[in-house]
Scaffold this motif. Sequence first.
Motif, PDB file in Angstrom:
ATOM      1  N   LEU A 154      11.369   5.057  -0.992  1.00 28.29           N
ATOM      2  CA  LEU A 154      10.297   4.193  -0.494  1.00 28.29           C
ATOM      3  C   LEU A 154       9.274   5.056   0.232  1.00 28.29           C
ATOM      4  CD1 LEU A 154       9.428   1.178  -0.206  1.00 28.29           C
ATOM      5  CD2 LEU A 154      10.441   1.239   2.065  1.00 28.29           C
ATOM      6  N   PRO A 155       8.157   5.384  -0.404  1.00 31.00           N
ATOM      7  CA  PRO A 155       7.172   6.280   0.217  1.00 31.00           C
ATOM      8  C   PRO A 155       6.217   5.553   1.158  1.00 31.00           C
ATOM      9  CG  PRO A 155       6.496   5.769  -2.012  1.00 31.00           C
ATOM     10  CD  PRO A 155       7.801   5.046  -1.800  1.00 31.00           C
ATOM     11  N   ILE A 156       6.754   4.792   2.100  1.00 32.59           N
ATOM     12  CA  ILE A 156       5.929   4.089   3.092  1.00 32.59           C
ATOM     13  C   ILE A 156       6.239   4.667   4.455  1.00 32.59           C
ATOM     14  CG2 ILE A 156       5.417   1.870   4.166  1.00 32.59           C
ATOM     15  CD1 ILE A 156       6.040   0.477   1.632  1.00 32.59           C
ATOM     16  N   LYS A 157       5.199   4.988   5.196  1.00 32.24           N
ATOM     17  CA  LYS A 157       5.390   5.580   6.513  1.00 32.24           C
ATOM     18  C   LYS A 157       5.947   4.541   7.480  1.00 32.24           C
ATOM     19  CE  LYS A 157       1.597   8.847   5.833  1.00 32.24           C
ATOM     20  NZ  LYS A 157       0.291   9.331   6.342  1.00 32.24           N
ATOM     21  N   ARG A 158       6.564   5.060   8.506  1.00 26.80           N
ATOM     22  CA  ARG A 158       7.198   4.184   9.490  1.00 26.80           C
ATOM     23  C   ARG A 158       6.187   3.291  10.189  1.00 26.80           C
ATOM     24  NH1 ARG A 158      11.541   6.184  14.043  1.00 26.80           N
ATOM     25  NH2 ARG A 158      11.488   4.348  15.388  1.00 26.80           N
ATOM     26  N   SER A 159       5.010   3.830  10.467  1.00 25.20           N
ATOM     27  CA  SER A 159       3.985   3.022  11.137  1.00 25.20           C
ATOM     28  C   SER A 159       3.461   1.918  10.230  1.00 25.20           C
ATOM     29  CB  SER A 159       2.830   3.920  11.586  1.00 25.20           C
ATOM     30  OG  SER A 159       2.274   4.601  10.467  1.00 25.20           O
ATOM     31  N   ASN A 160       3.411   2.172   8.908  1.00 20.92           N
ATOM     32  CA  ASN A 160       2.914   1.161   7.975  1.00 20.92           C
ATOM     33  C   ASN A 160       3.937   0.053   7.711  1.00 20.92           C
ATOM     34  OD1 ASN A 160       0.558   2.621   7.739  1.00 20.92           O
ATOM     35  ND2 ASN A 160       1.227   3.712   5.892  1.00 20.92           N
TER      36      ASN A 160
ATOM     37  N   TYR B  56      10.341  -2.475 -13.922  1.00 22.71           N
ATOM     38  CA  TYR B  56      11.314  -3.420 -13.361  1.00 22.71           C
ATOM     39  C   TYR B  56      12.720  -2.822 -13.341  1.00 22.71           C
ATOM     40  CZ  TYR B  56      13.732  -7.849 -12.563  1.00 22.71           C
ATOM     41  OH  TYR B  56      14.523  -8.839 -12.025  1.00 22.71           O
ATOM     42  N   VAL B  57      13.057  -2.040 -14.374  1.00 22.97           N
ATOM     43  CA  VAL B  57      14.380  -1.410 -14.416  1.00 22.97           C
ATOM     44  C   VAL B  57      14.507  -0.375 -13.300  1.00 22.97           C
ATOM     45  CG1 VAL B  57      15.962  -0.057 -15.830  1.00 22.97           C
ATOM     46  CG2 VAL B  57      14.564  -1.821 -16.890  1.00 22.97           C
ATOM     47  N   GLN B  58      13.446   0.411 -13.066  1.00 21.56           N
ATOM     48  CA  GLN B  58      13.484   1.383 -11.977  1.00 21.56           C
ATOM     49  C   GLN B  58      13.559   0.683 -10.617  1.00 21.56           C
ATOM     50  OE1 GLN B  58       9.852   3.455 -12.892  1.00 21.56           O
ATOM     51  NE2 GLN B  58      10.908   5.045 -14.077  1.00 21.56           N
ATOM     52  N   TYR B  59      12.871  -0.451 -10.496  1.00 19.14           N
ATOM     53  CA  TYR B  59      12.896  -1.184  -9.234  1.00 19.14           C
ATOM     54  C   TYR B  59      14.293  -1.711  -8.921  1.00 19.14           C
ATOM     55  CZ  TYR B  59      11.979  -4.975  -5.914  1.00 19.14           C
ATOM     56  OH  TYR B  59      12.013  -5.810  -4.829  1.00 19.14           O
TER      57      TYR B  59
ATOM     58  N   PRO C  20       0.832  -1.217   0.000  1.00 16.45           N
ATOM     59  CA  PRO C  20       0.000   0.000   0.000  1.00 16.45           C
ATOM     60  C   PRO C  20       0.859   1.256   0.000  1.00 16.45           C
ATOM     61  CG  PRO C  20      -0.007  -1.017   2.169  1.00 16.45           C
ATOM     62  CD  PRO C  20       0.702  -1.974   1.257  1.00 16.45           C
ATOM     63  N   GLY C  21       0.429   2.226  -0.814  1.00 16.81           N
ATOM     64  CA  GLY C  21       1.119   3.504  -0.860  1.00 16.81           C
ATOM     65  C   GLY C  21       2.350   3.534  -1.741  1.00 16.81           C
ATOM     66  N   ILE C  22       2.558   2.517  -2.573  1.00 16.75           N
ATOM     67  CA  ILE C  22       3.759   2.426  -3.410  1.00 16.75           C
ATOM     68  C   ILE C  22       3.469   3.018  -4.789  1.00 16.75           C
ATOM     69  CG2 ILE C  22       5.214   0.780  -4.670  1.00 16.75           C
ATOM     70  CD1 ILE C  22       6.109   1.216  -1.875  1.00 16.75           C
ATOM     71  N   LYS C  23       4.430   3.753  -5.327  1.00 18.37           N
ATOM     72  CA  LYS C  23       4.307   4.274  -6.683  1.00 18.37           C
ATOM     73  C   LYS C  23       4.613   3.166  -7.691  1.00 18.37           C
ATOM     74  CE  LYS C  23       5.774   8.933  -5.346  1.00 18.37           C
ATOM     75  NZ  LYS C  23       6.775   9.999  -5.568  1.00 18.37           N
TER      76      LYS C  23
END
Length: 505
Positions: free
Chosen positions: A172-178, A157-160, A150-153
């Motif tokens: 990594l746009p994931i909050k610390r609580s998540n 595959y090359v960008q990953y 959840p919350g991932i752009k």
Amino acid sequence: MIFEEQRFIHEDLERLEQAIADRVAEEPRTIRDRLARDHEVAHFLNRIEDQSKRLLDIYKDADGAREKELQAVSTGDQFEEFYKQFNEIKDFHKRYPNEPVENLERAYKRRQPGEGEPTGMEIDNLFTGEEGYGQFLDLTTLHEDYLNLPGIKRLTYVQYLDVFDAFTPPQLPIKRSNKLSDRYFKYVGELANYLESFIKKTKPLQDLDKLFASFDEEFEKQWAANEVPGWTEEVAENGTQGPKTEGSGEGIWCADCEREFKNENVYKNHLTGKKHVRAAEARKAAGDSGDRPTPSAGNGTSSVAHRLKERAVAEREHRARALTQVLQPERQATKINVERRQGMTERERQMELEALLNESENPGGDRAGDQSDEDDEDRIYNPLKLPLAWDGKPIPYWLYKLHGLGVEYPCEICGNFVYMGRRAFDKHFSEALHIFGLKCLGITSNTNLFREITRIEDAIRLWTKLEQDRKKDRDGRDNVVQMEDAEGNVMPERIYLDLQKQGIL
């Protein structure tokens, strides 16, 4: 029979050492052969370690059985003891007539193709087709798991491949609580496990236990010093440890939006907003119940459990980062290979895979010697004389036409050298060969003005014209100011000053 077992182990150790020496002396021809040899040598080393432990236990003689057998052999009638053990061996083989006898000379002998079970079968089962016998990483499954977080752009595959080891914003746009959710914990664990298993498969002869232990020690030091990226334990103003997202405690805290509201009416109105609804759904999908412990003295046990869970996630992230640093060459090779395969058709991919399998399954590498190598080179079908790619095979014809590699561009200044393709032709003007050719013609400056000029006559004509223009500019600058002497003779200022210094005027 302890002495017989002792003798057998000594013989086994010597034959294992000889088997390892025989395999190390031969240089493998392919990556598959090298991996098969390394895994076989690693198996022999493990057996040497196990047999050495058994031998040490025999020499220690904790139960005294070796001492008793030594006394029985050295005292009394030696032949009586010999025939007693000989009869025991005969009785054993009478009871088990089909019991196979272990032949150490044959057990560790290197089998040639066709003599027994084929070599390298375990290697074929260890790697997937994308990994290419340990040359590249296969993160396609982990890439799909990453996109389902959840919350991932959405990343290709090359960008990953560039950001899979980054666990902090903005990569990594994931909050610390998540990050404490079960889905993220499972993803990071699978990523670390895959990288660890990949290293074990590709580097079986390295001391991996020591390497992994160094990762754990490094994490322990960073965690104790509160320096783990993204997991630093923050301290509030009142001295109690807790995250800053809990607010000051004076207003109403919204765990979904991670905001603090001073006014109760504003808090109630924002509950119906779209932003709050989306944040609540995302938090629910991440598996966070919202019962996050507050930094108070009454729930110290919950805070400790919360910190332990953060430690578990941080440890997996650190392990994945450390393993990626070790596999940095394979990571770059994977990115280059993926970009290259994206420009190929499905038929070309299948042909490349078949060529790789045929090369790995080709037996008799040492039988034909140098003659077989020459035959393999002659078998390359290249009627159009296309340039060879990095794998030694002709490049696709469409790529040959795209870059215009069939067009010849001769350069007389470079000694009538012929460049194939416009790209190589444009590049050669700044190379050492072309610049050296210009210097041989007396052209020592402003070589950029001679781009696109390939004939010696044209280059000399242009250089002569440039020299004439420079001379005219110098003469023009000198003749701008005219001076007159006492006798009425008019001359340029430079000549007048020279004559005046010499005392002639």
